[in-house]
Design an enzyme around this catalytic site. Sequence first.
Site, PDB file in Angstrom:
ATOM      1  N   HIS A   1       4.166  62.854  42.438  1.00 54.57           N
ATOM      2  CA  HIS A   1       5.348  62.775  41.572  1.00 54.57           C
ATOM      3  C   HIS A   1       5.013  62.035  40.279  1.00 54.57           C
ATOM      4  CE1 HIS A   1       7.607  62.676  45.651  1.00 54.57           C
ATOM      5  NE2 HIS A   1       7.816  63.872  45.148  1.00 54.57           N
ATOM      6  N   LYS A  27      19.942  65.731  55.167  1.00 55.33           N
ATOM      7  CA  LYS A  27      18.558  65.256  55.258  1.00 55.33           C
ATOM      8  C   LYS A  27      18.524  63.868  55.858  1.00 55.33           C
ATOM      9  CE  LYS A  27      15.636  67.656  51.908  1.00 55.33           C
ATOM     10  NZ  LYS A  27      14.646  67.472  50.844  1.00 55.33           N
ATOM     11  N   ARG A  56       2.359  72.767  44.155  1.00 59.99           N
ATOM     12  CA  ARG A  56       1.121  72.373  44.841  1.00 59.99           C
ATOM     13  C   ARG A  56       0.365  73.542  45.435  1.00 59.99           C
ATOM     14  NH1 ARG A  56       4.255  67.976  48.300  1.00 59.99           N
ATOM     15  NH2 ARG A  56       5.772  69.607  47.914  1.00 59.99           N
ATOM     16  N   SER A  77       5.408  63.565  50.286  1.00 61.85           N
ATOM     17  CA  SER A  77       6.159  62.425  50.835  1.00 61.85           C
ATOM     18  C   SER A  77       6.173  62.475  52.358  1.00 61.85           C
ATOM     19  CB  SER A  77       7.600  62.429  50.320  1.00 61.85           C
ATOM     20  OG  SER A  77       7.637  62.182  48.944  1.00 61.85           O
TER      21      SER A  77
HETATM   22  P1  ADP Z   1      12.364  67.926  47.424  1.00 64.11           P
HETATM   23  O1  ADP Z   1      13.084  67.396  48.627  1.00 64.11           O
HETATM   24  O2  ADP Z   1      13.294  68.409  46.348  1.00 64.11           O
HETATM   25  O3  ADP Z   1      11.244  68.883  47.690  1.00 64.11           O
HETATM   26  P2  ADP Z   1      10.291  66.008  46.794  1.00 64.11           P
HETATM   27  O4  ADP Z   1      10.496  64.570  46.480  1.00 64.11           O
HETATM   28  O5  ADP Z   1       9.545  66.340  48.028  1.00 64.11           O
HETATM   29  O6  ADP Z   1      11.741  66.618  46.793  1.00 64.11           O
HETATM   30  O7  ADP Z   1       9.566  66.761  45.584  1.00 64.11           O
HETATM   31  C1  ADP Z   1      10.098  66.750  44.282  1.00 64.11           C
HETATM   32  C2  ADP Z   1       9.208  67.575  43.370  1.00 64.11           C
HETATM   33  O8  ADP Z   1       7.916  66.986  43.263  1.00 64.11           O
HETATM   34  C3  ADP Z   1       8.957  69.010  43.831  1.00 64.11           C
HETATM   35  O9  ADP Z   1       8.949  69.864  42.704  1.00 64.11           O
HETATM   36  C4  ADP Z   1       7.580  68.963  44.425  1.00 64.11           C
HETATM   37  O10 ADP Z   1       6.926  70.219  44.350  1.00 64.11           O
HETATM   38  C5  ADP Z   1       6.913  67.954  43.508  1.00 64.11           C
HETATM   39  N1  ADP Z   1       5.759  67.337  44.136  1.00 64.11           N
HETATM   40  C6  ADP Z   1       5.718  66.634  45.284  1.00 64.11           C
HETATM   41  N2  ADP Z   1       4.457  66.244  45.576  1.00 64.11           N
HETATM   42  C7  ADP Z   1       3.673  66.715  44.575  1.00 64.11           C
HETATM   43  C8  ADP Z   1       2.256  66.672  44.296  1.00 64.11           C
HETATM   44  N3  ADP Z   1       1.420  66.069  45.124  1.00 64.11           N
HETATM   45  N4  ADP Z   1       1.810  67.302  43.184  1.00 64.11           N
HETATM   46  C9  ADP Z   1       2.683  67.943  42.370  1.00 64.11           C
HETATM   47  N5  ADP Z   1       4.018  68.018  42.574  1.00 64.11           N
HETATM   48  C10 ADP Z   1       4.506  67.415  43.654  1.00 64.11           C
END
Ligand code: ADP
Length: 151
Positions: free
Chosen positions: A17, A41, A90, A128
């Site tokens: 992020h 969630k 990703r 995450s």
């Molecule tokens: P959600 O529950 O909306 O998926 P996340 O917090 O998991 O929320 O992810 C938010 C955004 O961050 C998403 O667009 C996800 O693809 C991106 N993201 C998460 N991890 C990575 C990473 N390692 N590299 C690039 N983008 C990421």
Amino acid sequence: MRIAVFPGSFDPITLGHYDIVSRAIPLFDKIIVAVGTNANKNYMFSLEQRTAWIKETFKEEDKVSVDTYSGLTVEYCNSVGAQFILRGLRNPSDFEFEKAIAQTNRKLKGDLETIFLLTASGLSSISSSIVRDVIRNNGDYAQFVPAAVRL
Ligand code: ADP
């Protein structure tokens, strides 16, 4: 003003992020990291905790602010005057998932563009959910998250 909303759960914020937000800073005048609250969630960390870690991480960045929202992302974007949604990609499953969401959001609000940044090499395996597993099992989570995330 070009305003982008980066919506997500951030449970917790990871270096993935962090990388997406950092690389988006030159592209926009303002980036709002918007922590979603979804009743369906089960989060590991409270909304307050998730928000506090993001605020601490970007405290030196004037362009980045942190907010919370519930309901439709497009409605939230409307309420803050954002023209862009920022998301990270990703892998192919992110692509399929994000494509469906982005196309739906464009149907809901045609002038809102979703901008995707490709994950940096070396960070694509960070999620995450995997970080939560490492934390639950007392592993060295610190290498996957910004320094502000300390338990
Ligand atoms: P959600 O529950 O909306 O998926 P996340 O917090 O998991 O929320 O992810 C938010 C955004 O961050 C998403 O667009 C996800 O693809 C991106 N993201 C998460 N991890 C990575 C990473 N390692 N590299 C690039 N983008 C990421």
